[in-house]
Design a protein around this motif. Structure first.
Motif, PDB file in Angstrom:
ATOM      1  N   SER A  64      36.939  45.382  44.816  1.00 49.41           N
ATOM      2  CA  SER A  64      36.024  44.614  45.657  1.00 49.41           C
ATOM      3  C   SER A  64      34.575  44.830  45.235  1.00 49.41           C
ATOM      4  CB  SER A  64      36.220  45.017  47.117  1.00 49.41           C
ATOM      5  OG  SER A  64      35.317  44.336  47.955  1.00 49.41           O
ATOM      6  N   ALA A  65      34.257  46.087  44.888  1.00 51.23           N
ATOM      7  CA  ALA A  65      32.888  46.388  44.449  1.00 51.23           C
ATOM      8  C   ALA A  65      32.548  45.657  43.146  1.00 51.23           C
ATOM      9  CB  ALA A  65      32.716  47.891  44.272  1.00 51.23           C
ATOM     10  N   LEU A  66      33.580  45.389  42.358  1.00 48.52           N
ATOM     11  CA  LEU A  66      33.377  44.663  41.095  1.00 48.52           C
ATOM     12  C   LEU A  66      33.471  43.154  41.281  1.00 48.52           C
ATOM     13  CD1 LEU A  66      35.578  46.927  38.757  1.00 48.52           C
ATOM     14  CD2 LEU A  66      33.072  46.844  38.842  1.00 48.52           C
ATOM     15  N   GLY A  67      33.717  42.701  42.489  1.00 45.51           N
ATOM     16  CA  GLY A  67      33.820  41.281  42.763  1.00 45.51           C
ATOM     17  C   GLY A  67      35.102  40.657  42.286  1.00 45.51           C
ATOM     18  N   THR A  68      36.183  41.456  42.268  1.00 41.83           N
ATOM     19  CA  THR A  68      37.473  40.935  41.814  1.00 41.83           C
ATOM     20  C   THR A  68      38.573  41.480  42.708  1.00 41.83           C
ATOM     21  OG1 THR A  68      38.923  40.700  39.872  1.00 41.83           O
ATOM     22  CG2 THR A  68      37.799  42.829  40.160  1.00 41.83           C
ATOM     23  N   THR A  69      39.821  41.261  42.324  1.00 39.91           N
ATOM     24  CA  THR A  69      40.957  41.759  43.110  1.00 39.91           C
ATOM     25  C   THR A  69      41.986  42.396  42.175  1.00 39.91           C
ATOM     26  OG1 THR A  69      42.082  39.622  42.970  1.00 39.91           O
ATOM     27  CG2 THR A  69      40.689  40.033  44.913  1.00 39.91           C
ATOM     28  N   ILE A  70      42.877  43.187  42.760  1.00 41.88           N
ATOM     29  CA  ILE A  70      43.944  43.810  41.986  1.00 41.88           C
ATOM     30  C   ILE A  70      45.034  42.775  41.723  1.00 41.88           C
ATOM     31  CG2 ILE A  70      45.758  45.576  42.019  1.00 41.88           C
ATOM     32  CD1 ILE A  70      42.944  46.699  41.645  1.00 41.88           C
ATOM     33  N   ALA A  71      45.437  42.664  40.459  1.00 45.66           N
ATOM     34  CA  ALA A  71      46.485  41.720  40.083  1.00 45.66           C
ATOM     35  C   ALA A  71      47.861  42.385  40.026  1.00 45.66           C
ATOM     36  CB  ALA A  71      46.164  41.093  38.727  1.00 45.66           C
ATOM     37  N   ARG A  72      47.905  43.592  39.458  1.00 46.31           N
ATOM     38  CA  ARG A  72      49.201  44.257  39.348  1.00 46.31           C
ATOM     39  C   ARG A  72      49.017  45.743  39.069  1.00 46.31           C
ATOM     40  NH1 ARG A  72      51.540  44.883  34.101  1.00 46.31           N
ATOM     41  NH2 ARG A  72      50.060  44.417  32.420  1.00 46.31           N
ATOM     42  N   VAL A  73      50.088  46.486  39.273  1.00 47.20           N
ATOM     43  CA  VAL A  73      50.117  47.910  38.930  1.00 47.20           C
ATOM     44  C   VAL A  73      50.597  48.042  37.494  1.00 47.20           C
ATOM     45  CG1 VAL A  73      51.074  50.158  39.506  1.00 47.20           C
ATOM     46  CG2 VAL A  73      50.675  48.488  41.313  1.00 47.20           C
ATOM     47  N   VAL A  74      49.860  48.792  36.700  1.00 43.47           N
ATOM     48  CA  VAL A  74      50.236  48.990  35.292  1.00 43.47           C
ATOM     49  C   VAL A  74      51.132  50.216  35.150  1.00 43.47           C
ATOM     50  CG1 VAL A  74      49.373  49.367  32.954  1.00 43.47           C
ATOM     51  CG2 VAL A  74      48.068  47.939  34.555  1.00 43.47           C
ATOM     52  N   THR A  75      50.694  51.335  35.689  1.00 48.69           N
ATOM     53  CA  THR A  75      51.488  52.565  35.620  1.00 48.69           C
ATOM     54  C   THR A  75      51.375  53.314  36.947  1.00 48.69           C
ATOM     55  OG1 THR A  75      49.659  53.911  34.746  1.00 48.69           O
ATOM     56  CG2 THR A  75      51.101  52.835  33.135  1.00 48.69           C
ATOM     57  N   LEU A  76      52.392  54.122  37.199  1.00 47.13           N
ATOM     58  CA  LEU A  76      52.385  54.986  38.386  1.00 47.13           C
ATOM     59  C   LEU A  76      53.023  56.308  37.968  1.00 47.13           C
ATOM     60  CD1 LEU A  76      51.846  55.169  41.480  1.00 47.13           C
ATOM     61  CD2 LEU A  76      54.228  54.504  41.798  1.00 47.13           C
ATOM     62  N   ARG A  77      52.266  57.384  38.118  1.00 48.00           N
ATOM     63  CA  ARG A  77      52.743  58.692  37.677  1.00 48.00           C
ATOM     64  C   ARG A  77      52.674  59.698  38.823  1.00 48.00           C
ATOM     65  NH1 ARG A  77      49.341  59.315  34.153  1.00 48.00           N
ATOM     66  NH2 ARG A  77      47.954  60.908  35.021  1.00 48.00           N
ATOM     67  N   ALA A  78      53.759  60.404  39.057  1.00 42.86           N
ATOM     68  CA  ALA A  78      53.786  61.421  40.112  1.00 42.86           C
ATOM     69  C   ALA A  78      53.050  62.671  39.644  1.00 42.86           C
ATOM     70  CB  ALA A  78      55.224  61.769  40.470  1.00 42.86           C
ATOM     71  N   GLY A  79      52.342  63.293  40.580  1.00 49.31           N
ATOM     72  CA  GLY A  79      51.648  64.538  40.274  1.00 49.31           C
ATOM     73  C   GLY A  79      52.362  65.709  40.917  1.00 49.31           C
TER      74      GLY A  79
END
Length: 205
Positions: free
Chosen positions: A150-165
């Motif tokens: 939002s701060a960049l004036g755009t929206t999230i399109a998709r998740v690329v990666t998800l890694r558990a910590g």
């Protein structure tokens, strides 16, 4: 298109469900046989008490280690050499009945052991709660990514990666509770934190 990387966390605090008591034996004497005999007698009394707690259903597990004997030497200021034989061992008991923690610590200490307590959740509880809060950790990462987008004036399109910590229990606080009747001292049951952390990469539209 921009890639935004965020870290999401979620945690829950639960009262400990198990207390593992470690009773340590250490007997010193100039005579090796005397040290071994005294340590063996104490070790056997501790092991018998741990076995009684297990048999009564107050404990889920107990273990008695083997005895070990070594030599301790030191020199006084006047140059005199001293030599002692030190025999050590330990007995562990995992209490499921936390009402027995205070009196058991007192009993084992009165026998002559040095007693340390550690606290934990059951594996069933830890696994269940970890699974329950994973979605909250992912949501936390997504909320932060949405803020940046939002701060960049755009929206999230998709998740690329998800890694558990890292995820696991740890004591975070104490609540005082009278754990035994009579003259037994109060024991505080710690809260255990179950925490899940994920690192996610999101692409903006």
């Amino acid at each position: 298109m921009t890639v935004i990387t965020t870290v999401g966390t979620a945690e829950r605090h639960l009262s400990a469900e198990r207390a593992t008591l470690v009773a340590r034996v250490s007997v010193s004497d100039a005579d090796r046989a005397t040290a071994v005999a005294a340590a063996t007698a104490l070790h056997n009394r501790l092991a018998a008490r741990a076995g009684e707690l297990h048999a009564a259903g107050d404990a889920t597990w107990h273990h008695a280690s083997t005895l070990s004997t070594g030599v301790h030497q030191w020199v006084d200021n006047d140059g005199s050499l001293h030599r002692e034989h030190v025999t050590t061992s330990s007995v562990q008991v995992k209490l499921s009945n936390l009402d027995r923690v205070a009196d058991t610590v007192e009993q084992l200490s009165a026998m002559g052991a040095s007693v340390h307590a550690s606290w934990a959740l059951t594996e069933v509880t830890r696994t269940r709660v970890t699974r329950e809060i994973r979605a909250a950790a992912v949501s936390d990462a997504r909320v932060e990514a949405d803020d940046f987008a939002s701060a960049l004036g755009t929206t999230i399109a998709r998740v690329v990666t998800l890694r558990a910590g890292e995820a696991g229990p740890g004591p975070v606080g104490l609540r005082s509770a009278a754990m035994a009747s009579g003259e037994s001292a109060e024991v505080s049951i710690p809260d255990i934190t179950v925490r899940v952390e994920v690192t996610a990469e999101f692409e903006t539209s």
